[in-house]
Design a protein around this motif. Structure first.
Motif, PDB file in Angstrom:
ATOM      1  N   SER A 199       0.700  -1.181  -0.156  1.00 26.61           N
ATOM      2  CA  SER A 199       0.011  -0.047   0.060  1.00 26.61           C
ATOM      3  C   SER A 199       0.838   1.362   0.091  1.00 26.61           C
ATOM      4  N   LEU A 200       0.552   2.148  -0.922  1.00 28.80           N
ATOM      5  CA  LEU A 200       1.508   3.474  -1.150  1.00 28.80           C
ATOM      6  C   LEU A 200       0.620   4.560  -0.942  1.00 28.80           C
ATOM      7  N   GLY A 201       1.289   5.636  -0.755  1.00 26.57           N
ATOM      8  CA  GLY A 201       0.426   6.990  -0.718  1.00 26.57           C
ATOM      9  C   GLY A 201       1.493   8.082  -0.634  1.00 26.57           C
ATOM     10  N   ASP A 202       1.267   9.047  -1.173  1.00 26.47           N
ATOM     11  CA  ASP A 202       2.431  10.148  -1.280  1.00 26.47           C
ATOM     12  C   ASP A 202       1.596  11.558  -0.995  1.00 26.47           C
ATOM     13  N   ARG A 203       2.441  12.719  -0.738  1.00 27.95           N
ATOM     14  CA  ARG A 203       1.753  13.871  -0.335  1.00 27.95           C
ATOM     15  C   ARG A 203       0.909  14.758  -1.286  1.00 27.95           C
ATOM     16  N   LYS A 204       0.811  14.318  -2.562  1.00 22.45           N
ATOM     17  CA  LYS A 204       0.212  15.120  -3.616  1.00 22.45           C
ATOM     18  C   LYS A 204      -1.206  14.314  -3.490  1.00 22.45           C
ATOM     19  N   GLY A 205      -1.660  13.196  -2.564  1.00 18.41           N
ATOM     20  CA  GLY A 205      -2.781  12.598  -2.531  1.00 18.41           C
ATOM     21  C   GLY A 205      -2.882  11.335  -3.510  1.00 18.41           C
ATOM     22  N   ASN A 206      -1.830  10.848  -4.116  1.00 22.86           N
ATOM     23  CA  ASN A 206      -1.518   9.820  -5.150  1.00 22.86           C
ATOM     24  C   ASN A 206      -1.623   8.681  -4.141  1.00 22.86           C
ATOM     25  N   MET A 207      -2.277   7.637  -4.464  1.00 26.53           N
ATOM     26  CA  MET A 207      -2.272   6.328  -3.508  1.00 26.53           C
ATOM     27  C   MET A 207      -2.589   5.182  -4.810  1.00 26.53           C
ATOM     28  N   ALA A 208      -1.835   4.093  -4.323  1.00 26.08           N
ATOM     29  CA  ALA A 208      -1.685   2.819  -5.305  1.00 26.08           C
ATOM     30  C   ALA A 208      -1.657   1.531  -4.351  1.00 26.08           C
ATOM     31  N   LYS A 216       4.729 -11.730 -11.650  1.00 30.87           N
ATOM     32  CA  LYS A 216       3.755 -10.691 -12.194  1.00 30.87           C
ATOM     33  C   LYS A 216       3.575  -9.859 -11.146  1.00 30.87           C
ATOM     34  N   VAL A 217       3.550  -8.296 -11.660  1.00 33.37           N
ATOM     35  CA  VAL A 217       3.347  -7.166 -10.728  1.00 33.37           C
ATOM     36  C   VAL A 217       2.078  -6.212 -11.340  1.00 33.37           C
ATOM     37  N   ILE A 218       0.839  -6.188 -10.659  1.00 35.72           N
ATOM     38  CA  ILE A 218      -0.121  -5.507 -11.137  1.00 35.72           C
ATOM     39  C   ILE A 218      -0.268  -4.188 -10.124  1.00 35.72           C
ATOM     40  N   VAL A 219      -0.836  -3.022 -10.774  1.00 35.61           N
ATOM     41  CA  VAL A 219      -1.020  -1.969  -9.980  1.00 35.61           C
ATOM     42  C   VAL A 219      -2.420  -1.706  -9.960  1.00 35.61           C
ATOM     43  N   ARG A 220      -3.350  -1.340  -8.761  1.00 35.98           N
ATOM     44  CA  ARG A 220      -4.483  -0.797  -8.830  1.00 35.98           C
ATOM     45  C   ARG A 220      -4.247   0.531  -8.120  1.00 35.98           C
ATOM     46  N   TYR A 221      -4.991   1.693  -8.732  1.00 34.73           N
ATOM     47  CA  TYR A 221      -4.931   2.973  -8.196  1.00 34.73           C
ATOM     48  C   TYR A 221      -6.012   3.548  -7.664  1.00 34.73           C
ATOM     49  N   GLY A 222      -6.122   4.253  -6.775  1.00 38.29           N
ATOM     50  CA  GLY A 222      -7.471   5.052  -6.042  1.00 38.29           C
ATOM     51  C   GLY A 222      -7.517   6.454  -6.386  1.00 38.29           C
ATOM     52  N   LEU A 226      -8.688   4.273  -0.852  1.00 44.86           N
ATOM     53  CA  LEU A 226      -8.173   2.921  -1.491  1.00 44.86           C
ATOM     54  C   LEU A 226      -7.905   2.046  -0.193  1.00 44.86           C
ATOM     55  N   SER A 227      -8.300   0.767  -0.160  1.00 43.07           N
ATOM     56  CA  SER A 227      -8.286  -0.031   0.815  1.00 43.07           C
ATOM     57  C   SER A 227      -7.146  -1.266   0.273  1.00 43.07           C
ATOM     58  N   CYS A 228      -6.422  -1.828   1.518  1.00 46.11           N
ATOM     59  CA  CYS A 228      -5.537  -2.583   1.044  1.00 46.11           C
ATOM     60  C   CYS A 228      -5.740  -3.945   2.220  1.00 46.11           C
ATOM     61  N   VAL A 229      -5.751  -5.201   2.000  1.00 46.34           N
ATOM     62  CA  VAL A 229      -5.639  -6.210   2.790  1.00 46.34           C
ATOM     63  C   VAL A 229      -4.966  -7.454   2.555  1.00 46.34           C
ATOM     64  N   ASN A 230      -5.438  -8.763   2.603  1.00 44.77           N
ATOM     65  CA  ASN A 230      -4.399  -9.675   2.218  1.00 44.77           C
ATOM     66  C   ASN A 230      -4.955 -10.391   1.252  1.00 44.77           C
ATOM     67  N   HIS A 231      -5.405 -10.082   0.254  1.00 44.78           N
ATOM     68  CA  HIS A 231      -5.707 -10.867  -0.955  1.00 44.78           C
ATOM     69  C   HIS A 231      -5.434 -10.113  -2.061  1.00 44.78           C
ATOM     70  N   PHE A 232      -4.978 -10.835  -3.253  1.00 45.09           N
ATOM     71  CA  PHE A 232      -5.059 -10.085  -4.531  1.00 45.09           C
ATOM     72  C   PHE A 232      -6.535  -9.795  -4.898  1.00 45.09           C
ATOM     73  N   GLN A 233      -6.774  -8.570  -5.505  1.00 46.47           N
ATOM     74  CA  GLN A 233      -7.907  -8.196  -6.017  1.00 46.47           C
ATOM     75  C   GLN A 233      -8.106  -8.244  -7.664  1.00 46.47           C
ATOM     76  N   ASP A 234      -6.879  -7.891  -8.451  1.00 47.18           N
ATOM     77  CA  ASP A 234      -6.966  -7.975  -9.628  1.00 47.18           C
ATOM     78  C   ASP A 234      -7.097  -9.501 -10.394  1.00 47.18           C
ATOM     79  N   GLY A 235      -8.009  -9.334 -11.502  1.00 45.18           N
ATOM     80  CA  GLY A 235      -8.310 -10.690 -11.877  1.00 45.18           C
ATOM     81  C   GLY A 235      -7.165 -11.628 -12.302  1.00 45.18           C
ATOM     82  N   ARG A 236      -6.091 -10.840 -12.872  1.00 44.74           N
ATOM     83  CA  ARG A 236      -5.044 -11.773 -13.299  1.00 44.74           C
ATOM     84  C   ARG A 236      -4.176 -12.433 -12.288  1.00 44.74           C
ATOM     85  N   LEU A 237      -4.235 -12.015 -10.851  1.00 39.62           N
ATOM     86  CA  LEU A 237      -3.474 -12.510  -9.980  1.00 39.62           C
ATOM     87  C   LEU A 237      -4.522 -13.392  -8.900  1.00 39.62           C
TER      88      LEU A 237
END
Length: 339
Positions: A199-208, A216-222, A226-237
């Motif tokens: 889970s990532l956030g920055d001072r400009k309000g960006n979050m991912a 494989k690495v997939i990115v979900r943006y908010g 944005l919520s982040c827990v203990n399972h992959f939500q992207d269908g490819r993973l």
């Protein structure tokens, strides 16, 4: 109910000195024997150094300081603390909620496998950071002087391979990246050992949320949250998730409901740390008990953090700390109560 304590380290200097000072603080603590029991005697030092040299070369100097301070060889220090080629560790739980304004997160595991250290570090070749240590060199979560905040979330051991642990990846990101975009770029390149969310956030309000596996690495943006827990939500993973993810799904639903309430930073922090909250857990015997709550407000450069059932809250203006103003607290005291 048993007492529970976290030490607070404030260390400034070059990376070698930071390693040396850290070693001095932990030399006689039981956590070192824990690391010896869960790591290999030796790792491929050449491969580890190659990865570190690419993403965070200053950490090699910190490892040298740890080795000297503990009176062990650099190779042994690398096996104990680098987070490279670590045997499979037990599952852990983590829940995080991000908005444009703040980041709040709980870390759930067992106190038996917990460093019990919160570090504020200012090195000469890296961004200043504050966060909870994991395997000494790594971090569960934290923030840096640029306002980048990050945390790890275990998903599964699917495809487990020799690579970089997520806690080392968090440290590399916090030490070297100034924004969500930079952190995402680094996390796409780091050779991951297992399946984890970041889970990532920055001072400009960006979050991912970076959903990372060894192949494989997939990115979900908010946008606004944005919520982040203990399972992959992207269908490819999703085929890499554990068989039982009902608890993670329930926590995610609760976080999404919370998001709609638009609570302030302090109110959200209070909800996460509250022992009666649906996202505070007490199953420590099965490695799922809340150990700490970490949060950061981008607007106010403000860290609010505490440990389980503690009456203490660290309230830190991190920019003031970066400018040289040390905090007065030396530890946090709380309690572990098995549910």
């Amino acid at each position: 109910m048993s007492s529970f304590k976290v030490s607070i380290f404030q260390i400034r200097g070059n990376s070698f000195q930071i390693g040396l000072k850290t070693a001095e603080k932990v030399r006689n603590t039981p956590i070192l024997k824990t690391f010896e029991s869960i790591t290999k005697q030796e790792i491929d030092l050449h491969n580890m150094k190659s990865i570190y040299s690419t993403f965070a070369p200053h950490l090699l100097e910190e490892l040298e300081g740890l080795a000297q301070g503990l009176g062990i060889s650099p190779g042994r220090a690398a096996a104990l603390f680098s987070g490279y080629d670590v045997p499979k560790t037990e599952a852990m739980g983590c829940s995080a909620l991000l908005t444009n304004d703040y980041y709040v997160r709980n870390y759930d595991f067992s106190p038996a496998l917990y460093d019990g250290i919160f570090s504020l570090v200012q090195a000469d070749k890296a961004f200043a950071t504050a966060g909870y240590n994991l395997q000494m060199l790594g971090r569960h979560d934290g923030v840096n002087e640029k306002g980048l905040v990050a945390g790890l979330h275990f998903v599964s051991h699917d495809g487990y391979t020799k690579g970089v642990s997520p806690w080392t990846a968090i440290r590399m990101v916090l030490d070297r990246c100034s924004s969500v975009d930079e952190a995402v770029a680094m996390l796409k390149e780091i050779p991951h050992s297992a399946c984890y969310n970041f889970s990532l956030g920055d001072r400009k309000g960006n979050m991912a949320e970076v959903e990372a596996s060894s192949d494989k690495v997939i990115v979900r943006y908010g946008d606004s949250g944005l919520s982040c827990v203990n399972h992959f939500q992207d269908g490819r993973l999703t085929d890499k998730n554990r068989e039982s993810i009902e608890g993670s799904i329930q926590r995610n639903k609760h976080l999404l409901d919370l998001m709609d309430k638009r609570l302030s930073h302090r109110d959200m922090f209070q909800h996460f740390k509250n022992a009666e909250s649906p996202i505070f857990f007490t199953d420590y015997g099965n490695l799922f008990g809340t150990l700490h709550t970490f949060s950061y407000s981008h607007q106010h450069s403000r860290i609010l953090t505490t440990i389980a059932r503690s009456s203490q809250v660290l309230d830190i203006n991190f920019q003031d700390w970066v400018k040289g103003e040390d905090i007065l607290e030396g530890s946090l005291s709380g309690f572990i109560q098995e549910g």
